[in-house]
Write a protein that holds these residues in place. Structure first.
Motif, PDB file in Angstrom:
ATOM      1  N   ASP A 258     -22.832  36.142 -10.384  1.00 18.96           N
ATOM      2  CA  ASP A 258     -21.957  35.071 -10.844  1.00 18.96           C
ATOM      3  C   ASP A 258     -22.511  33.683 -10.552  1.00 18.96           C
ATOM      4  O   ASP A 258     -22.145  32.707 -11.226  1.00 18.96           O
ATOM      5  CB  ASP A 258     -20.570  35.218 -10.208  1.00 18.96           C
ATOM      6  CG  ASP A 258     -19.873  36.497 -10.656  1.00 18.96           C
ATOM      7  OD1 ASP A 258     -20.097  36.906 -11.810  1.00 18.96           O
ATOM      8  OD2 ASP A 258     -19.123  37.084  -9.854  1.00 18.96           O
ATOM      9  N   THR A 259     -23.390  33.571  -9.554  1.00 13.11           N
ATOM     10  CA  THR A 259     -23.955  32.254  -9.237  1.00 13.11           C
ATOM     11  C   THR A 259     -25.283  31.994  -9.937  1.00 13.11           C
ATOM     12  O   THR A 259     -25.656  30.839 -10.160  1.00 13.11           O
ATOM     13  CB  THR A 259     -24.165  32.118  -7.710  1.00 13.11           C
ATOM     14  OG1 THR A 259     -25.001  33.192  -7.243  1.00 13.11           O
ATOM     15  CG2 THR A 259     -22.828  32.152  -6.989  1.00 13.11           C
ATOM     16  N   ARG A 260     -25.991  33.066 -10.307  1.00 10.38           N
ATOM     17  CA  ARG A 260     -27.290  32.904 -10.959  1.00 10.38           C
ATOM     18  C   ARG A 260     -27.242  33.090 -12.470  1.00 10.38           C
ATOM     19  O   ARG A 260     -28.075  32.526 -13.184  1.00 10.38           O
ATOM     20  CB  ARG A 260     -28.304  33.886 -10.363  1.00 10.38           C
ATOM     21  CG  ARG A 260     -28.635  33.625  -8.898  1.00 10.38           C
ATOM     22  CD  ARG A 260     -29.706  34.586  -8.408  1.00 10.38           C
ATOM     23  NE  ARG A 260     -30.933  34.460  -9.188  1.00 10.38           N
ATOM     24  CZ  ARG A 260     -31.904  35.366  -9.203  1.00 10.38           C
ATOM     25  NH1 ARG A 260     -31.775  36.475  -8.475  1.00 10.38           N
ATOM     26  NH2 ARG A 260     -32.991  35.182  -9.917  1.00 10.38           N
TER      27      ARG A 260
ATOM     28  N   ASP B 151     -26.583  45.506  -5.903  1.00 11.83           N
ATOM     29  CA  ASP B 151     -26.285  44.222  -5.288  1.00 11.83           C
ATOM     30  C   ASP B 151     -25.956  43.227  -6.402  1.00 11.83           C
ATOM     31  O   ASP B 151     -26.857  42.711  -7.071  1.00 11.83           O
ATOM     32  CB  ASP B 151     -27.466  43.729  -4.455  1.00 11.83           C
ATOM     33  CG  ASP B 151     -27.173  42.414  -3.749  1.00 11.83           C
ATOM     34  OD1 ASP B 151     -26.038  41.898  -3.884  1.00 11.83           O
ATOM     35  OD2 ASP B 151     -28.074  41.896  -3.062  1.00 11.83           O
TER      36      ASP B 151
ATOM     37  N   SER C  17     -24.066  40.511  -5.837  1.00 12.34           N
ATOM     38  CA  SER C  17     -23.523  39.342  -5.141  1.00 12.34           C
ATOM     39  C   SER C  17     -23.958  38.013  -5.757  1.00 12.34           C
ATOM     40  O   SER C  17     -23.230  37.009  -5.649  1.00 12.34           O
ATOM     41  CB  SER C  17     -23.920  39.380  -3.656  1.00 12.34           C
ATOM     42  OG  SER C  17     -25.334  39.371  -3.503  1.00 12.34           O
ATOM     43  N   GLU C  18     -25.132  37.988  -6.400  1.00 11.78           N
ATOM     44  CA  GLU C  18     -25.630  36.722  -6.935  1.00 11.78           C
ATOM     45  C   GLU C  18     -25.481  36.606  -8.445  1.00 11.78           C
ATOM     46  O   GLU C  18     -25.898  35.597  -9.021  1.00 11.78           O
ATOM     47  CB  GLU C  18     -27.098  36.550  -6.548  1.00 11.78           C
ATOM     48  CG  GLU C  18     -27.347  36.454  -5.052  1.00 11.78           C
ATOM     49  CD  GLU C  18     -28.793  36.149  -4.723  1.00 11.78           C
ATOM     50  OE1 GLU C  18     -29.596  36.018  -5.673  1.00 11.78           O
ATOM     51  OE2 GLU C  18     -29.122  36.025  -3.534  1.00 11.78           O
TER      52      GLU C  18
END
Length: 259
Positions: free
Chosen positions: A61-63, A56, A58-59
């Motif tokens: 690039d944002t975290r 996973d 998915s996070e």
């Protein structure tokens, strides 16, 4: 800043980081406050080559973003369980060896070159299991054996290093062993003798698990990543090249005490 993916072997984990391999090796070995010390062995992983759905991400690039003060995000753990088996060999692009004071040596993948000068080998497994074994099988044959799902005991993929046996490689009974830095060399000698005497045995466990740091200076054939599809080798430079081109790392590796 670029976000990198690293596969750590000690312990097994997939980690996102904005640090370069040299910076990450320093951080992972001695920590941010420089109050702890410990080796780090980790791979660079090509995110684009990971199978869809393997992790996973998915996070990421944002975290995995810079801190408010502009400093890089040092580590974001993505997975800590059964990580290696989910990463194809072709997604592993480099191996990084960090000494306990944070010196980093980076190795590129090379073609495995069979050696025919010895009937015995000493292997330190790193992941997903970590025993030390002697074997009559060369690295390619050992990989095929340990990843064969027809065997009752097997793993889907393995990382291991070949360690030097010195004179014991040819003569386990009478070969000198006073230059080998392993604990309980007598037990190692006994394991080699048992291996030589039993034609039906191809491996023999010397240590059930690695309990301390590995001695990088004892690595002779390099590090290997293998599965049922083949073998990827990360060969250590020659002793001369280490002394000429990687002197700081080599001096640090020689001062490490382990088993």
């Amino acid at each position: 800043m670029t976000t990198n993916l690293y596969l750590s072997l000690i312990p097994e984990a997939l980690i996102a980081s904005m640090l370069t391999p040299e910076e990450f090796g320093l951080y992972y070995a001695i920590g941010n406050a420089k109050r702890s010390r410990g080796q780090a062995v980790f791979f660079s992983v090509d995110r684009a080559r990971l199978p869809e759905g393997a992790f996973d991400l998915s996070e990421v690039d944002t975290r995995c973003v810079p801190h408010p003060d502009g400093g890089p995000k040092r580590s974001l753990y993505i997975a800590i369980y059964r990580v290696l088996e989910r990463i194809p060999r072709d997604a592993i692009t480099a191996l990084h060896l960090a000494t306990d004071d944070g010196r980093v040596l980076t190795l590129s993948p090379t073609e495995y070159e069979p050696q025919t000068d010895s009937w015995s080998h000493l292997y330190q497994e790193f992941c997903p299991v970590s025993p030390r074994v002697v074997s009559s099988l060369d690295p390619a044959a050992f990989t095929a054996f340990i990843t064969d799902d027809a065997q009752p005991v097997h793993v889907p993929r393995i990382v291991f290093a070949e360690l030097t046996l010195g004179a014991l490689a040819q003569d386990p009974v009478n070969g000198r062993a006073d230059d080998l830095p392993y604990p309980n060399v007598g037990h190692l000698r006994d394991c080699l003798v048992e291996l030589a005497d039993d034609a039906g045995k191809s491996t023999k466990t010397v240590l059930r698990q690695m309990t301390q740091e590995v001695l990088f200076r004892t690595v002779s054939g390099g590090f290997h990543v293998g599965d049922a599809t083949g073998l990827t080798t990360f060969a250590l430079p020659s002793r001369d090249a280490l002394e000429r081109e990687h002197f700081a790392w080599w001096r640090s590796a020689q001062s490490t005490f382990g088993q």
